[in-house]
Write a protein that holds these residues in place. Structure first.
Motif, PDB file in Angstrom:
ATOM      1  N   PRO A 215      99.367  60.234  96.321  1.00  0.00           N
ATOM      2  CA  PRO A 215      98.855  59.989  94.966  1.00  0.00           C
ATOM      3  C   PRO A 215      99.490  58.789  94.281  1.00  0.00           C
ATOM      4  N   GLY A 216     100.715  58.444  94.630  1.00  0.00           N
ATOM      5  CA  GLY A 216     101.386  57.316  94.010  1.00  0.00           C
ATOM      6  C   GLY A 216     100.803  55.974  94.386  1.00  0.00           C
ATOM      7  N   LYS A 217      99.875  55.967  95.337  1.00  0.00           N
ATOM      8  CA  LYS A 217      99.267  54.720  95.800  1.00  0.00           C
ATOM      9  C   LYS A 217      98.172  54.234  94.854  1.00  0.00           C
ATOM     10  N   PHE A 218      97.802  55.069  93.852  1.00  0.00           N
ATOM     11  CA  PHE A 218      96.649  54.759  93.007  1.00  0.00           C
ATOM     12  C   PHE A 218      96.996  54.844  91.524  1.00  0.00           C
ATOM     13  N   LYS A 219      96.113  54.266  90.709  1.00  0.00           N
ATOM     14  CA  LYS A 219      96.161  54.453  89.264  1.00  0.00           C
ATOM     15  C   LYS A 219      94.739  54.362  88.722  1.00  0.00           C
ATOM     16  N   VAL A 220      94.513  54.981  87.565  1.00  0.00           N
ATOM     17  CA  VAL A 220      93.217  54.943  86.896  1.00  0.00           C
ATOM     18  C   VAL A 220      93.344  53.993  85.707  1.00  0.00           C
ATOM     19  N   VAL A 221      92.416  53.031  85.602  1.00  0.00           N
ATOM     20  CA  VAL A 221      92.523  51.993  84.571  1.00  0.00           C
ATOM     21  C   VAL A 221      91.181  51.805  83.861  1.00  0.00           C
ATOM     22  N   GLY A 222      91.239  51.024  82.774  1.00  0.00           N
ATOM     23  CA  GLY A 222      90.028  50.587  82.097  1.00  0.00           C
ATOM     24  C   GLY A 222      89.586  51.456  80.942  1.00  0.00           C
ATOM     25  N   LYS A 223      88.792  50.864  80.052  1.00  0.00           N
ATOM     26  CA  LYS A 223      88.141  51.607  78.985  1.00  0.00           C
ATOM     27  C   LYS A 223      86.927  52.331  79.558  1.00  0.00           C
ATOM     28  N   PHE A 224      86.424  53.310  78.803  1.00  0.00           N
ATOM     29  CA  PHE A 224      85.251  54.042  79.259  1.00  0.00           C
ATOM     30  C   PHE A 224      84.071  53.092  79.441  1.00  0.00           C
ATOM     31  N   LEU A 225      83.506  53.103  80.635  1.00  0.00           N
ATOM     32  CA  LEU A 225      82.294  52.344  80.914  1.00  0.00           C
ATOM     33  C   LEU A 225      81.065  53.127  80.452  1.00  0.00           C
ATOM     34  N   THR A 226      81.180  54.451  80.514  1.00  0.00           N
ATOM     35  CA  THR A 226      80.103  55.347  80.085  1.00  0.00           C
ATOM     36  C   THR A 226      80.718  56.590  79.462  1.00  0.00           C
ATOM     37  N   ILE A 227      79.913  57.349  78.739  1.00  0.00           N
ATOM     38  CA  ILE A 227      80.279  58.694  78.292  1.00  0.00           C
ATOM     39  C   ILE A 227      79.349  59.645  79.027  1.00  0.00           C
ATOM     40  N   GLU A 228      79.926  60.601  79.746  1.00  0.00           N
ATOM     41  CA  GLU A 228      79.151  61.449  80.657  1.00  0.00           C
ATOM     42  C   GLU A 228      79.249  62.929  80.285  1.00  0.00           C
ATOM     43  N   PRO A 229      78.188  63.525  79.703  1.00  0.00           N
ATOM     44  CA  PRO A 229      78.178  64.976  79.505  1.00  0.00           C
ATOM     45  C   PRO A 229      77.777  65.666  80.818  1.00  0.00           C
ATOM     46  N   LEU A 230      78.717  66.343  81.433  1.00  0.00           N
ATOM     47  CA  LEU A 230      78.473  66.988  82.720  1.00  0.00           C
ATOM     48  C   LEU A 230      78.012  68.417  82.484  1.00  0.00           C
ATOM     49  N   ALA A 231      76.953  68.833  83.183  1.00  0.00           N
ATOM     50  CA  ALA A 231      76.395  70.165  82.951  1.00  0.00           C
ATOM     51  C   ALA A 231      75.794  70.741  84.229  1.00  0.00           C
ATOM     52  N   ILE A 232      75.699  72.049  84.254  1.00  0.00           N
ATOM     53  CA  ILE A 232      75.034  72.755  85.351  1.00  0.00           C
ATOM     54  C   ILE A 232      73.541  72.448  85.278  1.00  0.00           C
ATOM     55  N   MET A 233      72.961  72.174  86.429  1.00  0.00           N
ATOM     56  CA  MET A 233      71.568  71.727  86.529  1.00  0.00           C
ATOM     57  C   MET A 233      70.717  72.809  87.194  1.00  0.00           C
ATOM     58  N   PHE A 234      69.451  72.892  86.764  1.00  0.00           N
ATOM     59  CA  PHE A 234      68.531  73.879  87.350  1.00  0.00           C
ATOM     60  C   PHE A 234      67.102  73.428  87.081  1.00  0.00           C
ATOM     61  N   SER A 235      66.140  74.211  87.532  1.00  0.00           N
ATOM     62  CA  SER A 235      64.729  73.845  87.415  1.00  0.00           C
ATOM     63  C   SER A 235      64.276  73.829  85.956  1.00  0.00           C
ATOM     64  N   ARG A 236      63.401  72.891  85.635  1.00  0.00           N
ATOM     65  CA  ARG A 236      62.836  72.836  84.286  1.00  0.00           C
ATOM     66  C   ARG A 236      61.524  73.623  84.191  1.00  0.00           C
ATOM     67  N   SER A 237      61.165  74.353  85.247  1.00  0.00           N
ATOM     68  CA  SER A 237      59.876  75.048  85.290  1.00  0.00           C
ATOM     69  C   SER A 237      59.962  76.515  84.879  1.00  0.00           C
ATOM     70  N   ASP A 238      61.162  76.982  84.487  1.00  0.00           N
ATOM     71  CA  ASP A 238      61.324  78.400  84.173  1.00  0.00           C
ATOM     72  C   ASP A 238      62.069  78.535  82.846  1.00  0.00           C
ATOM     73  N   ALA A 239      61.322  78.686  81.756  1.00  0.00           N
ATOM     74  CA  ALA A 239      61.909  78.741  80.417  1.00  0.00           C
ATOM     75  C   ALA A 239      62.788  79.977  80.230  1.00  0.00           C
ATOM     76  N   GLU A 240      62.387  81.091  80.823  1.00  0.00           N
ATOM     77  CA  GLU A 240      63.167  82.320  80.671  1.00  0.00           C
ATOM     78  C   GLU A 240      64.525  82.198  81.365  1.00  0.00           C
ATOM     79  N   PHE A 241      64.521  81.587  82.531  1.00  0.00           N
ATOM     80  CA  PHE A 241      65.771  81.359  83.253  1.00  0.00           C
ATOM     81  C   PHE A 241      66.685  80.439  82.449  1.00  0.00           C
ATOM     82  N   LYS A 242      66.116  79.389  81.883  1.00  0.00           N
ATOM     83  CA  LYS A 242      66.916  78.459  81.079  1.00  0.00           C
ATOM     84  C   LYS A 242      67.526  79.162  79.875  1.00  0.00           C
TER      85      LYS A 242
END
Length: 298
Positions: A215-242
Motif C-alpha cells: 500500500p505504501g507504493k501509492f497515493k490518492v491525489v487531485g480534486k474531485f473530477l466528478t461527484i458520484e452517488p452510488l446506489a443499488i441498481m435494478f429493473s425499471r419495469s417493476d414499480a412494486e419492486f422499486k
C-alpha cells in the motif's frame, strides 16, 4: 336485494384489502416468486462495496445491504425460504444483466445518473463518492493538468472514464486515456508504470490499495473530477419492486442499521488484508441521509 348488498360488501372488503396490502405483482417479483431466489449481481474487486474474499465468497458493504433487502422481501412476500443467488458482473455488462433480467439487484459501486436511468432504476444512494487519481507514491502529479502528455487508465464502462476523457478534450492535455477491464488490472498498470494514474471513485482507490501487499507504493491525489452517488441498481419495469426496495433502504437509514453496516466496512478491518480503510462517513452522505431519497442531481 340482500344478496346485492352482500356482494357489494364483499367487493368493498376486497378493494380495501388491495389498498392496504402491496400487490406483489410485477416482472421482477413474479420471477422471484417462481424461482424462490433473488439473483444478486456482485463485483470482483470493488472494495469495500462488492468483492470476492480469499475464500471466493461475495462480500462487501453493498452486498450486506442487499442481503438486508432480501430479508425484507422474505417478510413482505411471506417467503421464509427465499434465497440469494450470486452472479459476478463487470462494469461493462452490469447494466445489461439487469435489463435482461439475469440479475434482480446489482450490489456494487454503480453511479446513478440520468443516462443510466433511461435503462435501469436505482434506490437511495448508499455512498456519495468523487473521482480522483491513484498514482505512485513518488509521482509529481497532483491535479488533472499534471497528466499532460501522460497515460491515465480507467475502468471500462465507468463514469470516471467518461469524465477524464471529457477533461482531456476540454483542456487539450494530450493525455493517453486507456481502458482496463476491471479495477484490479488498472491498479496493476499503475504499479507497473504502464499508466501514470488511475481515475476512479476515491473510496474505491483507498479500498484497492488497502487490500494490496504494497500500500505504501501509492497515493490518492487531485480534486474531485466528478461527484458520484452510488446506489443499488435494478429493473425499471417493476414499480412494486422499486417501492419495496426504496422503503426498506429508507428504513435501514432512519433506524441507523445502515450506519452500522457502513462502520463495519469503512472503519473496521476488512478482507483481504484485514486492514481498516479508516474512512468516516463524509459530509455529502451524512447530509443526503438526513432526508433519504432516490432522487439525485444529474
Amino acid at each position: 336485494m340482500p344478496l346485492t348488498r352482500s356482494l357489494a360488501r364483499c367487493a368493498l372488503a376486497l378493494l380495501a384489502a388491495a389498498l392496504v396490502q402491496p400487490s406483489m405483482a410485477g416482472p421482477v417479483l413474479d420471477r422471484i416468486k417462481s424461482s424462490g431466489t433473488v439473483v444478486i449481481a456482485h463485483r470482483e474487486s470493488s472494495v469495500p462495496f462488492s468483492f470476492v474474499d480469499p475464500d471466493g465468497k461475495p462480500v462487501g458493504y453493498a452486498v450486506d445491504l442487499c442481503l438486508k433487502l432480501v430479508d425484507a422481501l422474505r417478510r413482505q412476500m411471506a417467503a421464509p425460504d427465499l434465497k440469494p443467488r450470486f452472479v459476478m458482473v463487470t462494469p461493462a455488462n452490469r447494466i445489461a444483466m439487469i435489463e435482461e433480467g439475469k440479475a434482480d439487484l446489482e450490489c456494487g459501486s454503480t453511479t446513478n445518473n440520468a443516462e443510466r436511468r433511461q435503462k435501469v432504476a436505482f434506490t437511495v444512494p448508499h455512498y456519495i463518492a468523487g473521482a480522483r487519481y491513484l498514482v505512485r507514491a513518488d509521482s509529481p502529479v497532483d491535479v488533472i493538468r499534471d497528466f499532460k502528455g501522460r497515460t491515465v487508465v480507467s475502468t471500462k464502462g465507468t463514469t470516471p472514464l467518461k469524465a477524464v476523457t471529457q477533461a482531456n478534450n476540454e483542456y487539450q492535455l494530450g493525455i493517453r486515456v486507456v481502458e482496463a477491464p476491471d479495477h484490479a488490472r488498472a491498479v496493476d498498470m499503475v504499479a507497473a508504470a504502464e499508466a501514470d494514474g488511475f481515475a476512479m471513485d476515491d473510496v474505491l482507490l483507498y479500498g484497492l490499495v488497502a487490500g494490496r501487499p504494497d500500500p505504501g507504493k501509492f497515493k490518492v491525489v487531485g480534486k474531485f473530477l466528478t461527484i458520484e452517488p452510488l446506489a443499488i441498481m435494478f429493473s425499471r419495469s417493476d414499480a412494486e419492486f422499486k417501492k419495496l426496495v426504496d422503503d426498506e433502504m429508507k428504513r435501514l437509514i432512519q433506524t441507523r442499521e445502515a450506519h452500522v453496516v457502513y462502520e463495519r466496512w469503512f472503519q473496521k478491518p476488512i478482507p483481504p488484508a484485514n486492514r481498516s480503510l479508516n474512512l468516516p462517513m463524509n459530509y455529502l452522505l451524512k447530509d443526503f441521509w438526513k432526508y433519504p431519497t432516490d432522487q439525485v442531481p444529474g
